[in-house]
Design a protein around this motif. Structure first.
Motif, short mmCIF file in Angstrom:
data_model
loop_
_atom_site.label_atom_id
_atom_site.label_comp_id
_atom_site.label_asym_id
_atom_site.label_seq_id
_atom_site.Cartn_x
_atom_site.Cartn_y
_atom_site.Cartn_z
N ARG A 167 0.66 -1.41 0.09
CA ARG A 167 -0.22 0.19 0.41
C ARG A 167 1.07 0.78 -0.24
O ARG A 167 1.50 1.70 0.64
CB ARG A 167 -1.12 0.02 1.89
N ASN A 168 0.53 2.18 -1.29
CA ASN A 168 1.73 3.11 -1.13
C ASN A 168 3.01 3.56 -0.92
O ASN A 168 3.93 3.65 -0.36
CB ASN A 168 1.74 4.22 -0.01
N ASP A 176 5.02 1.03 -9.06
CA ASP A 176 4.32 2.06 -7.89
C ASP A 176 4.81 3.21 -8.53
O ASP A 176 3.85 4.26 -8.15
CB ASP A 176 4.18 1.53 -7.09
N ALA A 188 2.40 7.29 -7.63
CA ALA A 188 3.23 8.20 -6.70
C ALA A 188 3.48 9.11 -7.29
O ALA A 188 3.63 10.24 -6.53
CB ALA A 188 4.49 7.70 -6.09
N ALA A 223 -3.29 9.69 -5.08
CA ALA A 223 -3.12 9.66 -2.96
C ALA A 223 -3.51 7.79 -2.54
O ALA A 223 -2.04 7.72 -1.92
CB ALA A 223 -4.54 9.97 -2.82
N ALA A 224 -3.76 6.72 -3.98
CA ALA A 224 -3.81 5.84 -2.47
C ALA A 224 -3.43 4.63 -3.77
O ALA A 224 -4.14 4.67 -4.71
CB ALA A 224 -5.19 5.36 -2.14
N ARG A 225 -2.41 3.95 -3.68
CA ARG A 225 -2.14 3.09 -4.44
C ARG A 225 -2.25 1.61 -3.95
O ARG A 225 -1.12 1.52 -2.95
CB ARG A 225 -0.83 3.34 -4.63
N HIS A 262 -7.76 8.41 -6.59
CA HIS A 262 -6.26 9.77 -7.58
C HIS A 262 -8.08 10.50 -6.87
O HIS A 262 -8.92 10.29 -6.82
CB HIS A 262 -6.97 10.12 -8.38
N SER A 322 -2.49 6.84 -14.86
CA SER A 322 -2.56 8.16 -12.95
C SER A 322 -2.84 9.46 -14.40
O SER A 322 -3.66 10.02 -13.75
CB SER A 322 -1.17 8.08 -13.36
#
Lengths: 473, 450
Positions: A40-41, A133, A137, A142-144, A180, A215
């Motif tokens: 996560r992120n 990732d 980023a 915001a969230a990956r 996003h 993205s």
């Protein structure tokens, strides 16, 4: 159970099963191992290592079907007795099950690989995930959430009719989910490449480029997106990801013979397709839908199914005509045909039921650009987030994530959440052209009780629909 | 496997992991004997038995976390290899940014009554009889054919942690779903579930399914659009599962829930109170411990429409600088047993209050367009009835529920007084529930445009 000791149980189980007065039995030893990384992120939340192994027996006694399984070598005998009792109990109150006649032999198959995905060092996998990732980023997504899964499935199957099949398939897949957020707006994307074979297949995914593209697309639509047309009839082009899902949901599932015959009615449902509809027109001549387990490197790959039947491509819809259903031996016998090797079980303690493998709309011979040029006003619904379909597989809905207006034969501004809510015949009958940009995504198809998720590919090219309505909400 | 064996196995794994220097270890062993009778076309298709053994281990080392699981209890000689494989890989995983140790005991676990019926260890004929009773009851109401499943589970579950948790509980469960069909499209659905064989009610499940299938065979028109709607128990099993599971702390960290940044804020009307309550005696999903060793507790998620808490394990709690709510699964915090508080309306009163509205008996296949905003749609089936003047007029076909989690909760205007304990085969989002019927104003329904 270790693999060697598990496989050594097959002969013993077979010998024990012969002592019962079953008209048919089969023994399946199966080992499924996987390792997963959940990120996560950019941070690894957890690493997982899972193993499922054991042996099952299915028996036919007086027309009753019984199934039992165990993961303990010391309970082999009681497991077989249990299967016999279950079959006997079913024979007293159930329908009389018959199995289609098939030719069997001794054979083996596997998915070729160069680097065993189960042996790749964890840090190498983490580096790969970070490379996927990073583009998101760097673009401020915001969230990956990334989930990498490497797996191996080993099966040793024998039956009382002389079949002996050994299968060994390795797979890799990576699920990517992006969110996003900009001001009060939020948008999401999902993609999942996958395949069978070795770790080397990830190189062909070029997933860093795709994540960068997704993205940018998410940012663009939150900045520039306009509401999608509602309640109007326009031309719609669906992209490969959407077409693949539609092939799976509205051709693959309703052509599963167990659904057609009612065996899944309690939960997943039945089908609007009936046995008498074979040969009838359901779509335009531009549409052919194939389900093919034998595609090398595919996520749904196998060469023999879990009833020991040799696999082959199945043309479910040929040039708009219903051509063939998906069968296991039970449904094939009921419809008076041969099995086409659609029986799959996702682990040792599940009965084999009718499943898809790699289902796709066959590509045409024009480019996507040519499809777009032929639309004066419409929408290119390139990717989706939301979808569902009713339990007869007739009435479905796909809501676009990445989508664009088309004006004068050219792509225009992004449109937000276009809704394609349509019946299966209306969708397929409205197709006038199919492009050649065939793409596949990996997925886990759910069905059965207890639930069985099996690996599949969904595939399709861009497909043009004339004059379909776009819905709302 | 007996529970003494399970604890013994867990102890050996724990010792091996600690000997290798693990900072935290939790070992979870489940032994479950499962039986199932599946039927369709009013006839039994298959009788199945399987023994599920699951050994799961969470190991933490230098802020790294691994979860290892196997369905085959490792033999004594291979135990070291089982643990070693996890360590080999764990050492190569990067450290987490946030880490806290497992909770430290001693722990005082709640005693929950009525969660084990030994008869479900061996019930086979009883399940076949239940299937027959469900089929016959539906046929007696006028169904043309009947499909369904009866399932039973019995076994034990043990947890041992380096934080001092040592707990075992026996469990049993039995449930049944009946789906009655009058033609291809007129269907009804009935559910019964219990921790004991005596609690199963195949007759009611079959009768309700059969009655709805007959009601659904009369088709009436209602255009897509916004209508007042009442969601019956099966539909609520899916919806309440979503309302509750969206409170997972990890979902909030992943931006995968509309509850992000809503703590303390109103997310529903005053009629909405949702509690995760695993302490109910005889509750289908009641349990006394979470997978980090904490005693389970009653967590009020939404009270009077206000979001009161997210659900946490120790790691998501640390992110939010709060305490764990004892909802630890291995990675995802999750609700155990969701309950929605009953209201004061009878089902008859809810029908009367609908005006011209829709009753939705069942909902499945719920998929989100955007988890962050809560936009979703779901397939509705097994009785989607037009109601006028308090009476069911017939079934409306081809509608789909196309809504938003927060909008639904904010438009609840009535809650039924009868609650039912429910399970649902389509349980992608939530656990079993105890739910009333609810009525919601101006619900969006869509339909195919071609």
């Amino acid at each position: 159970m270790e693999l060697d000791s598990l496989l050594s149980l097959v002969d013993r189980a077979q010998e024990m099963a012969r002592r019962y007065d079953a008209t048919y039995f089969e023994v399946r030893a199966q080992l499924d191992v996987s390792d997963g990384l959940f990120m996560r992120n950019g941070v690894v939340e957890a690493f997982s290592l899972d193993s499922t192994s054991g042996i099952s027996v299915r028996m036919l006694v007086n027309g009753g079907l019984g199934f039992a399984s165990t993961n303990r070598p010391d309970s082999l005998s009681s497991m077989i007795e249990e299967a016999y009792k279950n079959a006997l109990a079913a024979s007293k109150v159930g329908k009389k099950v018959a199995l289609s006649r098939e030719s069997f032999g001794r054979t083996e198959f596997s998915s070729p690989y160069r680097v065993d995905p189960m042996e790749v060092p964890v840090d190498e996998k983490v580096e790969y995930m970070k490379s996927v990732d990073s583009p998101a980023a760097e673009r401020g997504i915001a969230a990956r959430v990334l989930w990498l899964l490497s797996s191996r499935s080993v099966v040793h199957f024998v039956n009382s009719e002389g079949a002996e099949v050994k299968g060994d398939v390795r797979r890799v897949t990576l699920m990517v989910r992006l969110t996003h957020i900009s001001g009060a707006g939020a948008t999401q994307e999902f993609t999942q490449p996958g395949g069978s074979g070795g770790w080397e297949i990830v190189d062909g995914w070029r997933l860093d480029e795709k994540v960068a593209y997704l993205s940018d697309s998410m940012k663009e639509r939150l900045e520039k997106g306009v509401p999608a047309p509602r309640g109007v009839k326009v031309d719609v082009i669906v992209g490969p990801q959407v077409a693949g899902l539609i092939a799976h949901e509205s051709t693959g599932h309703p052509y599963e013979a167990d659904r057609i015959l009612g065996r899944e009615a309690a939960q997943a449902g039945e089908s609007f397709v009936k046995p008498y509809m074979l040969g009838q027109r359901i779509g335009s001549p531009a549409v052919t839908v194939i389900d093919d387990p034998t595609i090398p490197g595919s996520y749904g790959f196998y060469l023999y199914d879990h009833e020991g039947v040799r696999a082959r491509p199945r043309a479910l819809m040929r040039e708009g005509l219903i051509n063939e259903f998906l069968h296991n031996r039970e449904t094939a016998a009921e419809m008076g045909v041969s099995s086409n090797a659609a029986a799959r079980a996702n682990r040792f303690d599940r009965e084999p039921i009718v499943r898809m493998a790699n289902t796709y709309i066959a590509p045409g011979d024009v480019s996507v650009e040519e499809l777009i040029e032929g639309v004066s006003e419409g929408v290119y619904l390139k990717r989706f987030m939301e979808w569902n379909i009713d339990d007869r597989r007739y009435n479905q809905r796909y809501v676009g994530s990445e989508a664009y207006a088309i004006r004068g034969g050219r792509l225009a501004e992004p449109v937000l959440n276009p809704v394609l809510e349509v019946t299966t015949p209306a969708f397929y009958m409205s197709v006038d052209a199919v492009a050649k940009d065939l793409e596949f995504e990996a997925a886990t198809c759910g069905k059965g009780d207890p639930g069985q998720g099996v690996p599949v590919w969904t595939g399709g090219p861009s497909v043009r629909l004339r004059g379909v309505g776009l819905g709302g909400t | 496997m007996f529970h003494e064996e399970s604890i013994g196995l867990a102890e050996r794994i724990l010792q091996l992991a600690q000997a290798r220097g693990a900072d935290d270890v939790a070992v979870h062993v489940v032994s479950n004997g499962a039986r199932q009778v599946r039927f369709s076309n009013s006839s039994v298709d298959v009788v199945k038995t399987w023994i599920e053994t699951l050994v799961e281990v969470q190991i933490a080392l230098d802020r790294r976390v691994a979860v290892v699981s196997t369905t085959s209890p490792p033999e004594e000689r291979s135990l070291e290899g089982f643990v070693e494989r996890a360590f080999e890989r764990l050492k190569r995983v990067p450290a987490r940014d946030v880490y806290v140790p497992l909770p430290e005991g001693p722990f005082d676990y709640p005693v929950i009554q009525g969660t084990y019926d030994p008869r479900l260890e061996e019930a086979q004929e009883e399940l076949v009889d239940a299937a027959k009773e469900g089929i016959d009851s539906a046929l007696a109401e006028g169904a043309e054919r009947v499909a369904g499943v009866v399932r039973s589970y019995a076994g034990h579950e043990c947890l041992l942690t380096s934080g001092g948790a040592e707990v075992c509980e026996r469990f049993s469960r039995v449930n049944m779903e009946v789906r009655a069909l009058v033609d291809d499209e007129a269907t009804g659905h009935g559910v019964t579930c219990s921790r004991s064989l005596d609690g199963l009610d195949p007759r009611r499940a079959g009768s309700e399914a059969g009655r709805d299938a007959v009601l659904a065979s009369k088709v009436v028109d209602l255009p897509a659009g916004r209508h007042n709607a009442a969601f019956w128990w099966s539909a609520m099993t899916t919806l309440l599962g979503v309302f509750g599971s969206m409170a997972s702390g990890l979902r909030a960290l992943m931006q995968m829930t509309p509850y992000v940044d809503k703590l303390g804020q109103r997310v529903g009307t005053e009629l909405v109170t949702i509690v995760d309550d695993p302490l109910i005696d005889g509750g289908y999903a009641s349990r006394s411990f979470d997978l980090e060793g904490l005693p389970t507790r009653r967590n009020v998620i939404i009270e009077g429409g206000v979001l009161k808490t997210l659900l946490h394990n120790r790691l998501t709690a640390a992110h939010f600088r709060v305490r764990s709510t004892a909802n630890a699964g291995w990675v995802f915090p999750r609700p155990w047993f969701l309950t929605m508080s009953p209201g004061d309306r009878t089902e008859g009163e809810i029908l009367e209050d609908l005006g011209r509205g829709v009753v939705v008996r069942n909902a499945t296949y719920l998929r989100f367009q955007n988890y962050r905003t809560g936009d979703f749609s779901a397939v509705i089936r097994d009785g989607v009835f037009l109601v006028e003047g308090g009476e069911i007029k017939g079934e409306v076909r081809g509608l789909r529920l196309s809504e938003n989690v927060l909008r639904l909760l904010s438009n609840v205007y009535a809650v039924g007084r009868e609650t039912r304990q429910m399970t649902h085969w389509w349980a992608e989002f939530g656990p079993p529930v105890v739910t009333p019927v609810i009525a919601v104003r101006d619900v969006a329904f869509t339909a195919a445009t071609a």
